[in-house]
Motif scaffolding. Structure first.
Motif, PDB file in Angstrom:
ATOM      1  N   LEU A 147       0.902  -1.350   0.070  1.00 45.23           N
ATOM      2  CA  LEU A 147      -0.035   0.172   0.065  1.00 45.23           C
ATOM      3  C   LEU A 147       0.789   1.186   0.006  1.00 45.23           C
ATOM      4  N   LYS A 151      -3.476   6.049  -5.053  1.00 42.70           N
ATOM      5  CA  LYS A 151      -4.201   5.833  -6.094  1.00 42.70           C
ATOM      6  C   LYS A 151      -4.643   7.656  -6.391  1.00 42.70           C
ATOM      7  N   ILE A 186     -12.455  13.203   1.564  1.00 44.01           N
ATOM      8  CA  ILE A 186     -13.232  12.499   0.746  1.00 44.01           C
ATOM      9  C   ILE A 186     -12.556  10.948   0.998  1.00 44.01           C
ATOM     10  N   GLY A 187     -13.166   9.821   1.137  1.00 48.26           N
ATOM     11  CA  GLY A 187     -12.856   8.514   1.455  1.00 48.26           C
ATOM     12  C   GLY A 187     -13.169   8.253   2.921  1.00 48.26           C
ATOM     13  N   THR A 188     -13.444   7.010   3.087  1.00 49.70           N
ATOM     14  CA  THR A 188     -13.872   6.529   4.515  1.00 49.70           C
ATOM     15  C   THR A 188     -13.342   4.962   4.716  1.00 49.70           C
ATOM     16  N   SER A 190      -9.726   2.849   5.976  1.00 53.60           N
ATOM     17  CA  SER A 190      -8.988   3.102   7.461  1.00 53.60           C
ATOM     18  C   SER A 190      -8.397   4.348   7.655  1.00 53.60           C
ATOM     19  N   ARG A 211     -18.308   7.494  -0.337  1.00 53.52           N
ATOM     20  CA  ARG A 211     -18.969   6.577  -1.326  1.00 53.52           C
ATOM     21  C   ARG A 211     -19.369   5.249  -1.009  1.00 53.52           C
ATOM     22  N   THR A 382      -8.280   8.699   0.015  1.00 58.17           N
ATOM     23  CA  THR A 382      -8.754   7.840  -1.431  1.00 58.17           C
ATOM     24  C   THR A 382      -7.944   6.629  -1.741  1.00 58.17           C
ATOM     25  N   GLY A 383      -7.035   6.189  -1.039  1.00 57.59           N
ATOM     26  CA  GLY A 383      -6.565   4.655  -1.021  1.00 57.59           C
ATOM     27  C   GLY A 383      -5.331   4.838  -2.006  1.00 57.59           C
ATOM     28  N   PHE A 384      -5.004   3.553  -2.377  1.00 56.71           N
ATOM     29  CA  PHE A 384      -3.747   3.181  -2.955  1.00 56.71           C
ATOM     30  C   PHE A 384      -4.142   1.952  -4.135  1.00 56.71           C
ATOM     31  N   TRP A 496     -10.005  -3.096  -2.669  1.00 52.20           N
ATOM     32  CA  TRP A 496      -8.894  -3.144  -3.176  1.00 52.20           C
ATOM     33  C   TRP A 496      -7.927  -4.280  -3.208  1.00 52.20           C
TER      34      TRP A 496
HETATM   35  P1  NA7 Z   1      -9.111   2.652   1.284  1.00 50.56           P
HETATM   36  O1  NA7 Z   1      -9.351   1.634   2.258  1.00 50.56           O
HETATM   37  O2  NA7 Z   1      -8.841   2.030  -0.179  1.00 50.56           O
HETATM   38  O3  NA7 Z   1     -10.079   3.666   1.271  1.00 50.56           O
HETATM   39  C1  NA7 Z   1     -10.201   4.721   0.403  1.00 50.56           C
HETATM   40  C2  NA7 Z   1     -11.518   5.481   0.369  1.00 50.56           C
HETATM   41  O4  NA7 Z   1     -11.805   6.458  -0.507  1.00 50.56           O
HETATM   42  C3  NA7 Z   1     -12.856   4.589   0.460  1.00 50.56           C
HETATM   43  O5  NA7 Z   1     -13.731   4.877   1.164  1.00 50.56           O
HETATM   44  C4  NA7 Z   1     -13.264   4.592  -1.112  1.00 50.56           C
HETATM   45  O6  NA7 Z   1     -14.726   4.289  -1.410  1.00 50.56           O
HETATM   46  C5  NA7 Z   1     -12.872   6.257  -1.207  1.00 50.56           C
HETATM   47  N1  NA7 Z   1     -12.701   6.695  -2.572  1.00 50.56           N
HETATM   48  C6  NA7 Z   1     -11.766   6.527  -3.437  1.00 50.56           C
HETATM   49  N2  NA7 Z   1     -12.050   6.960  -4.534  1.00 50.56           N
HETATM   50  C7  NA7 Z   1     -12.745   7.684  -4.359  1.00 50.56           C
HETATM   51  C8  NA7 Z   1     -13.446   8.796  -5.421  1.00 50.56           C
HETATM   52  N3  NA7 Z   1     -13.045   8.888  -6.501  1.00 50.56           N
HETATM   53  N4  NA7 Z   1     -14.655   9.497  -4.791  1.00 50.56           N
HETATM   54  C9  NA7 Z   1     -15.163   9.087  -3.599  1.00 50.56           C
HETATM   55  N5  NA7 Z   1     -14.446   8.125  -2.915  1.00 50.56           N
HETATM   56  C10 NA7 Z   1     -13.541   7.842  -3.259  1.00 50.56           C
HETATM   57  O7  NA7 Z   1      -7.688   3.233   1.346  1.00 50.56           O
HETATM   58  P2  NA7 Z   1      -7.133   3.714   3.088  1.00 50.56           P
HETATM   59  O8  NA7 Z   1      -5.955   4.596   2.746  1.00 50.56           O
HETATM   60  O9  NA7 Z   1      -8.106   4.393   3.948  1.00 50.56           O
HETATM   61  O10 NA7 Z   1      -6.685   2.263   3.757  1.00 50.56           O
HETATM   62  C11 NA7 Z   1      -5.920   1.275   2.982  1.00 50.56           C
HETATM   63  C12 NA7 Z   1      -5.358   0.238   3.885  1.00 50.56           C
HETATM   64  O11 NA7 Z   1      -4.275   1.203   4.704  1.00 50.56           O
HETATM   65  C13 NA7 Z   1      -6.283   0.011   5.137  1.00 50.56           C
HETATM   66  O12 NA7 Z   1      -7.181  -0.937   4.586  1.00 50.56           O
HETATM   67  C14 NA7 Z   1      -5.211  -0.661   6.004  1.00 50.56           C
HETATM   68  O13 NA7 Z   1      -4.902  -1.706   5.475  1.00 50.56           O
HETATM   69  C15 NA7 Z   1      -4.171   0.270   5.826  1.00 50.56           C
HETATM   70  P3  NA7 Z   1     -14.750   2.861  -2.123  1.00 50.56           P
HETATM   71  O14 NA7 Z   1     -14.837   2.067  -1.076  1.00 50.56           O
HETATM   72  O15 NA7 Z   1     -13.818   2.599  -3.285  1.00 50.56           O
HETATM   73  O16 NA7 Z   1     -16.161   3.240  -2.722  1.00 50.56           O
END
Ligand code: NA7
Length: 867
Positions: A147, A151, A186-188, A190, A211, A382-384, A496
């Motif tokens: 990770l 992204k 933006i993003g829920t 971890s 989302r 928004t993650g990786f 992911w």
């Molecule tokens: P995550 O778990 O991939 O979370 C990313 C969040 O961002 C997730 O809620 C996504 O919603 C949201 N997301 C991503 N792209 C968008 C866009 N374009 N619009 C709205 N929302 C979006 O990453 P984290 O960094 O929180 O955690 C990663 C890992 O690190 C975690 O699991 C632990 O192992 C440590 P989605 O769910 O894709 O609908």
């Protein structure tokens, strides 16, 4: 100390990444006396823990477990202050480790590797860096983390915002102060869930754009748990050993309580205990079946939703925060501190993007389908691009210039998650196809590093210099990784883990879910079997023992382990009566199979008295005639009855849409050959003559059977052909006995250890037929005239002694002009395909059987009913 490079710019090994895996790899390579260079684009050690500095960043595995175990002295010298340590403390720990072992001297910081090319004539990797250096090395090791590649936000207008922009994955070192600001997150996942409560403390206004609602449980953080510290104090080695041989890399006794059968009070008690404990592996282990059975999963999911509803005051917000679109655990659950309660604060608002999606980011805020929001700062959580992102982005090209990106265009392909064919001497630490993110990473990292180090040491001793997996071994492992995922609910989620969070990324289950223990076992076996599936070359020779390390379906292997642990006496040592009693006892409590429209029992006249039957009608409009399948149970002509194959008959009925009539026949040794076959033929004749009364369609009749039941079914078809009737539309033969020759290779390969053994088969034959009769077509239908027989579907299981005779029957029928569908039950045993709702991987095989049954009949209506 490290061995210096003998030629400037030439190293034995280059490692990319100075996080947990890169640091330990460096340590181990030094121990081997190799010259090593480590590169990291950061200006210090830490990897993930260097970059992920957002407020509230913590580990989600208890830190007493999320720690190196290779250095017992280090373990004594370092004490974690909390159950879940913060990012600064983990980073401090990694710095401490680097200093303690003097690792920094071999690490070039602030330097990114920009490309790596395999030089075939030189048998070396050519590495270039963003500082313009070119380096050669024999071994190239990516320790780049799962990770680590953020992204892209992939939101329209993301570059337009004029305020402050933050990424949780690239947080500024000086921190961020949101005091008095209007902030968007933006993003829920971890990162969002950990940071939101802390950002809310500072911000004047916080708006969270969600989302997908996520499952999260309270971490109950505090001092490191006393019981665990004590366990470590009194038996550190035993504890670490247990972690290495556990499913997830943290010692835990897997439960055998099934959610679907547990009482309400047991369910509640187990759930509340896990909730209180606040650990991921605990909440994922409330029930043994929650990862595979939707009904069980929903029990846990609903209890979590109840907790969310009771934590959040506004019912609409609470409902929006309740995850409903994925099974619990199939997206990584989170551990939080006051996350849901944060939404009770007057200045915090949740925007549900499922109701009002983001249209674009604007210069001063965010515009959704319904509203315009103004912000001073936007935080992207928004993650990786997980697991493959960093590897693919690294511009690695192997033999013939093929890049990793090209090779993995349809998804990653690896052997053990460690190597990939066409890329000699290229190792990945915790790569796709290894337990990695589904496990306690530190345990998996140490296992990978140790395996690579041992491999290089072994190679060196043998005078071998290059290693790469074979195509066969790699394809076998890829298949195994997918097979393990397929029996779980994980592939159903847009997670992911599935690559589903990155637009355009192939949808493939990326990690290995078979368990840290099973994985370690597989890696050890590979090494101890002369590096099975690897090709190794060098002055010491050219070696390759090709093969597939795991080809059995994972749930079949579990059933075999379970049966072995029961320590049952071999059937062939028992009397027929005792063997029947044992078989009935082992069937107790098994899942009953699908509900049907109607199941009734009756008797039909047989050649020597009445024969019992059970009639299965699918649901749907009653009274509508349907094609009829006459089924014969398995059990070596000695065992079995209407009950023994009841779940399978239900399943065949539900899947085919036909009426299934299971007929019992006389058993040996009480009544020997050819009674069973004659009974079967008589039953087919009777069913044909009475099709209408049975709810069948006259003239639409198939026969089916499993094992010895398939034997009598096949014989009945030959007798019907010889007697010029009845007309049979098709024969379904599941793992049939069609010959008495027990010398085929499948007997050699599978004659022991897979429930139906050579000894048991001999016992069956001895009970059923005299040696002189065993070559007769009514005992061995493979030896009969096969012309003019009905179309056949034959199921042959990989780990069945009868596999080859089934295949031989299919080939012989084909040669005689009979249409045949040969279905391979990949990775299955003689019995596993029939274990409805026990062996999940059997379901696709039986889906194919259902299709084959439908294809026997011309009735378009039947096709429609089932589809
Ligand atoms: P995550 O778990 O991939 O979370 C990313 C969040 O961002 C997730 O809620 C996504 O919603 C949201 N997301 C991503 N792209 C968008 C866009 N374009 N619009 C709205 N929302 C979006 O990453 P984290 O960094 O929180 O955690 C990663 C890992 O690190 C975690 O699991 C632990 O192992 C440590 P989605 O769910 O894709 O609908």
């Amino acid at each position: 100390m490290n061995k210096p490079a003998s030629v400037p710019g030439h190293f034995d090994a280059v490692v990319v990444g100075a996080g947990f895996s890169g640091l330990y790899m460096l340590y181990r390579l030094r121990q081997l006396g190799l010259s090593v260079k480590v590169f990291d684009s950061a200006d210090d050690v830490g990897g993930t823990w260097y970059w992920n500095r957002y407020p509230g960043a913590r580990c989600d595995i208890p830190t007493t477990d999320y720690t190196y175990s290779f250095d017992p002295e280090l373990e004594k010298e370092w004490t974690w202050s909390e159950k879940y340590a913060t990012q600064p403390e983990i980073l401090e720990y990694l710095r401490f480790v680097a200093d303690r072992h003097g690792l920094r001297s071999d690490i070039e910081f602030s330097t990114a590797v920009t490309s790596a090319r395999w030089d075939e004539p030189e048998q070396r990797w050519r590495i270039t860096t963003d500082r313009g250096k070119e380096i050669r090395c024999r071994y190239y090791i990516m320790a780049t983390g799962c990770l680590s590649m953020p992204k892209s936000p992939d939101i329209e207008g993301a570059g337009r915002f004029a305020g402050q922009v933050y990424f949780t994955s690239r947080w500024p070192h000086e921190g961020a102060d949101f005091t008095g600001q209007r902030v968007a997150v933006i993003g829920t996942g971890s990162s969002g869930i950990q940071s939101i409560p802390l950002i809310a403390r500072q911000a004047r206004q916080l708006t969270v754009f969600q989302r997908t609602a996520n499952f999260s449980i309270p971490a109950h953080n505090g001092p490191a748990p006393a019981d665990r510290l004590e366990q470590l104090d009194v038996g550190r080695d035993a504890y670490r050993h247990a972690a290495r041989w556990s499913r997830g890399g943290v010692p835990l006794e897997p439960t055998d309580v099934l959610g679907v059968t547990a009482s309400e009070s047991v369910r509640r008690e187990r759930f509340e205990a896990a909730w209180e404990q606040g650990e991921l592996f605990g909440i994922l282990n409330v029930f043994a079946d929650q990862g595979v059975n939707p009904a069980s999963n929903d029990i846990v999911a609903e209890m979590i939703r109840e907790k969310i509803r009771s934590a959040v005051k506004d019912p609409e917000t609470a409902e929006a925060l309740c995850p409903k679109d994925h099974y619990f655990g199939t997206k990584r659950p989170c551990l939080d501190t006051g996350y849901f309660e944060t939404y009770n604060l007057p200045h915090v608002r949740l925007v549900d993007l499922r109701k009002q999606p983001i249209v674009s980011i604007t210069e001063d805020g965010i515009e959704t389908a319904d509203e315009s929001f103004g912000f001073d700062a936007i935080v992207y959580a928004t993650g990786f691009d997980a697991m493959t992102g960093a590897l693919v982005a690294a511009d690695v090209a192997g033999q013939d210039g093929l890049s990793l990106k090209e090779k993995w265009a349809a998804g990653p392909s690896t052997y053990l998650g460690l190597m990939t064919a066409g890329f000699p001497n290229f190792f990945m630490l915790t790569g796709p196809g290894s337990p990695s993110v589904l496990s306690n990473m530190t345990v998996s990292i140490e296992q990978h590093v140790d395996w690579v180090a041992r491999c290089l040491e072994d190679m060196c001793e043998e005078g071998l210099e290059t290693i790469e997996p074979t195509a066969l071994a790699e394809a076998g492992w890829d298949q195994h990784v997918q097979d393990c995922g397929a029996i779980t609910l994980y592939p159903t989620a847009n997670s992911w883990y599935m690559g589903a969070n990155v637009p355009g990324k192939p949808r493939v289950f990326l990690p290995y879910i078979g368990g840290v223990d099973a994985y370690r076992q597989a890696c050890d076996e590979v090494a101890s079997q002369d590096y099975l599936g690897f090709r190794m070359t060098g002055p010491g020779g050219d070696r390759c023992r090709d093969g597939v390390v795991r080809s059995m379906q994972p749930d079949v292997a579990m059933v075999l382990e379970f049966v072995a642990a029961l320590g049952l006496p071999p059937m062939e040592t028992l009397s027929a009566a005792d063997a029947r009693a044992l078989m009935a006892a082992t069937a107790e409590g098994r899942p009953p199979g699908p509900e049907l429209g109607e199941v009734t029992d009756g008797v039909i006249p047989g050649p020597a008295g009445d024969l019992p039957y059970r009639l299965y009608r699918p649901g749907g409009p009653s009274g509508r005639p349907r094609p009829l399948v006459v089924y014969f149970h398995g059990g070596g002509w000695v065992l079995g009855n209407l009950d023994s194959d009841d779940p399978l008959c239900r399943d065949l009925c539900a899947r085919s849409g036909a009426v299934v009539m299971s007929v019992n026949y006389r058993h040996a040794p009480e009544v020997r050959f050819p009674a069973a076959a004659l009974d079967a033929f008589a039953a087919v004749q009777w069913a044909d003559a009475n099709a209408t009364e049975l709810g069948g369609i006259p003239g639409q009749l198939a026969v089916a059977g499993w094992s010895a039941g398939a034997n009598v079914a096949a014989v009945a078809c030959q007798l019907a052909r010889d007697a010029a009737g009845p007309r049979i539309s098709g024969q379904l033969l599941i793992c049939p006995v069609v010959d008495s020759d027990m010398t085929r290779p499948s007997y050699e390969e599978n004659g022991d250890g897979y429930i139906l053994t050579t000894a048991l088969m001999r016992w069956f034959w001895d009970h059923y037929a005299d040696p002189a009769d065993r070559g007769e077509p009514r005992a061995a239908p493979l030896r009969g005239d096969l012309e003019g027989l009905p179309p056949a579907c034959i199921v042959a299981a990989d780990f069945d002694p009868l596999r080859d005779e089934g295949v031989a029957y299919a080939r012989a029928l084909e040669a005689a002009g009979v249409p045949v569908r040969l279905a391979r039950a990949r990775g299955h045993t003689h019995t596993s395909v029939t274990m409805v709702d026990v062996v999940i991987s059997g379901a696709p095989v039986r889906a194919g059987i259902g299709e084959a049954l439908r294809d026997f009949f011309p009735s378009a209506e039947l096709q429609e009913q089932v589809s």
